[in-house]
Design an enzyme around this catalytic site. Structure first.
Site, PDB file in Angstrom:
ATOM      1  N   GLU A   1      -1.979   8.573  11.175  1.00  8.54           N
ATOM      2  CA  GLU A   1      -0.714   7.828  11.162  1.00  8.54           C
ATOM      3  C   GLU A   1      -0.597   6.911  12.363  1.00  8.54           C
ATOM      4  OE1 GLU A   1       1.354   6.673   8.811  1.00  8.54           O
ATOM      5  OE2 GLU A   1       1.820   8.754   8.299  1.00  8.54           O
TER       6      GLU A   1
ATOM      7  N   SER B   1       7.294   1.264  -0.546  1.00  4.00           N
ATOM      8  CA  SER B   1       7.812   0.446  -1.650  1.00  4.00           C
ATOM      9  C   SER B   1       7.522  -1.033  -1.419  1.00  4.00           C
ATOM     10  CB  SER B   1       9.313   0.678  -1.825  1.00  4.00           C
ATOM     11  OG  SER B   1      10.014   0.425  -0.620  1.00  4.00           O
TER      12      SER B   1
ATOM     13  N   GLU C   1       3.123  -9.597   4.540  1.00  5.64           N
ATOM     14  CA  GLU C   1       4.065  -8.814   5.354  1.00  5.64           C
ATOM     15  C   GLU C   1       3.983  -9.211   6.823  1.00  5.64           C
ATOM     16  OE1 GLU C   1       5.999  -4.424   5.534  1.00  5.64           O
ATOM     17  OE2 GLU C   1       4.707  -5.045   3.898  1.00  5.64           O
TER      18      GLU C   1
ATOM     19  N   ASP D   1      -1.562   0.761   3.632  1.00  6.98           N
ATOM     20  CA  ASP D   1      -0.671   0.906   2.483  1.00  6.98           C
ATOM     21  C   ASP D   1      -1.119   0.030   1.320  1.00  6.98           C
ATOM     22  OD1 ASP D   1       0.708   2.542   4.177  1.00  6.98           O
ATOM     23  OD2 ASP D   1       2.404   1.194   4.463  1.00  6.98           O
TER      24      ASP D   1
ATOM     25  N   TYR E   1       8.790  -0.919  15.278  1.00 14.82           N
ATOM     26  CA  TYR E   1       7.413  -0.879  14.772  1.00 14.82           C
ATOM     27  C   TYR E   1       6.546  -1.863  15.542  1.00 14.82           C
ATOM     28  CZ  TYR E   1       3.614  -0.686  11.339  1.00 14.82           C
ATOM     29  OH  TYR E   1       2.401  -0.529  10.726  1.00 14.82           O
TER      30      TYR E   1
END
Length: 389
Positions: free
Chosen positions: A38, A130, A163, A175, A225
């Site tokens: 992670e 999502s 993104e 992802d 982030y």
């Protein structure tokens, strides 16, 4: 999503955009979990994700104009986009689609106008990706509809660039990649530096993975982030000044005394500690899953959670409470997943233990935070694909 919902959305599509001789085509991209690795996918690390059977679906049909007409079932909102495409703060969900169009056109393709309806059952802000699913399903639907020669791996990279550059979140590749190339009943180990990957099929026997949604919502809070990523990058620059052999923070294998000479700030030290220790935990988890040593796997998952909480500082009191409670209840392993600041906890435990902890945890969480938690059982599923109904 079941086919009934898909047929309902076909009627909705034709009600909004009209009927033509050409039927829209239906595409689907899954959610994802990441078992281990992670906050290392933007640092050259190895990750172990799998696609799961929550999904985003889009209907897409060319409209013979230069306009992109988009409808979100979730927001009950229709927008029209014209070139040059720019960010739309009134309908931020459309930025993920617009960003994909922009990135595909950067590769030399011209994307004609189309009508698109999007729906999904991935809980937003849950840490199940999502947004990445929307990017990948959009890229794949455009590729298939307009017969573009683009691989699934490249669709993933297009989604990531959308993104990064259009939405403004400096996410890694994991992802989008697993959502593009996922395979039913398999996870992948992905080297996020080389993008080399291999499929792994694990027999969990009497054990299972499931998810607990804290129902604390986050939107991959861009500031936090991106700040973590910046701290990791500044750590690497300082380390490289003394040890130029390292090209990624993930590869750093220095003793603490050696790191002391690199003049890291306290924050940089903590971020480095998480990233380098996650490398060792990933090896333990892969070996444990392959050999059936689930206690080792579970222990590593707990360690990852507390590292994300204390060293990387991307957890929150609610997910910490869930993991701490699970540990006290004798669960095999658990950790927060996703970008952090809420979302889901991934649990590994014996199948027959679930009934013993479900109500206890629901009650204690409700009492402490006045929030409900949701439990999600899932299957590991295929990546992005066309659905025929």
């Amino acid at each position: 999503m079941d086919s009934f919902r898909s047929k309902e959305n076909l009627n909705r599509f034709e009600s909004i955009f009209g009927k033509t001789k050409q039927l829209p085509r239906l595409f689907q991209a899954p959610a994802r979990i990441n078992i281990i690795g992670e906050h290392v996918d933007y640092l050259g690390g190895t990750v172990l994700p799998a696609a799961i059977n929550f999904a985003v679906q889009v209907y897409l049909r060319p409209n013979d104009t230069s306009t992109y007409r988009l409808h979100s079932v979730t927001y009950n909102e229709t927008v029209e986009l014209k070139k040059p495409l720019v960010s739309n703060p009134k309908a931020p969900w459309s930025d993920y689609i617009a960003g994909v169009i922009v990135e595909i056109e950067k590769k030399g393709h011209t994307i004609p106008g189309f009508d698109l309806l999007v729906d999904g059952n991935i809980p937003q802000g849950s840490g199940l990706s999502s947004s990445a699913a929307l990017e990948v399903v959009t890229g794949y639907a455009i590729k298939e509809t307009f017969e573009l020669v683009i691989s699934k791996e490249e669709v993933a990279l297009i989604g990531q660039r959308a993104e990064n550059h259009f939405v403004g979140t400096n996410c890694g590749i994991m992802d989008q990649f697993i959502i593009a190339v996922g395979k039913e009943n398999d996870c992948i180990s992905l080297n996020t530096d080389t993008l080399k990957y291999s499929y792994h099929h694990f027999d969990l026997g009497d054990y299972e993975f499931y998810l607990i949604n804290s129902n604390v919502k986050h939107s991959l809070k861009d500031s936090a982030y991106n700040q973590r990523r910046a701290e990791c990058e500044s750590s690497l620059v300082k380390i490289q000044t003394k040890y130029p052999i390292f090209t990624h923070l993930y590869d750093v294998n220095l003793e603490e005394s050696e790191l002391d000479t690199c003049h890291l700030t306290n924050q940089e030290w903590k971020r480095t500690k998480h990233v380098t220790s996650e490398r060792e935990r990933t090896k333990i988890v892969i070996n444990g899953l392959e050999s059936g040593n689930f206690n080792d796997v579970g222990s590593a998952l707990f360690q990852t959670h507390w590292s994300l909480s204390k060293e990387f500082e991307v957890s929150c009191p609610e997910t910490d409470f869930i993991v701490d409670s699970l540990q006290s209840l004798g669960v095999t392993g658990a950790r927060m997943i996703g970008g952090g600041f809420g979302g889901c906890v991934l649990v590994l435990d014996k199948k027959d233990h679930f009934s013993k902890i479900e109500e206890v945890l629901k009650k204690s969480y409700q009492q402490k935070y006045n929030l409900a938690i949701d439990f999600y059982k899932f299957q590991i599923s295929d990546g992005v694909k066309e659905i025929y109904i």
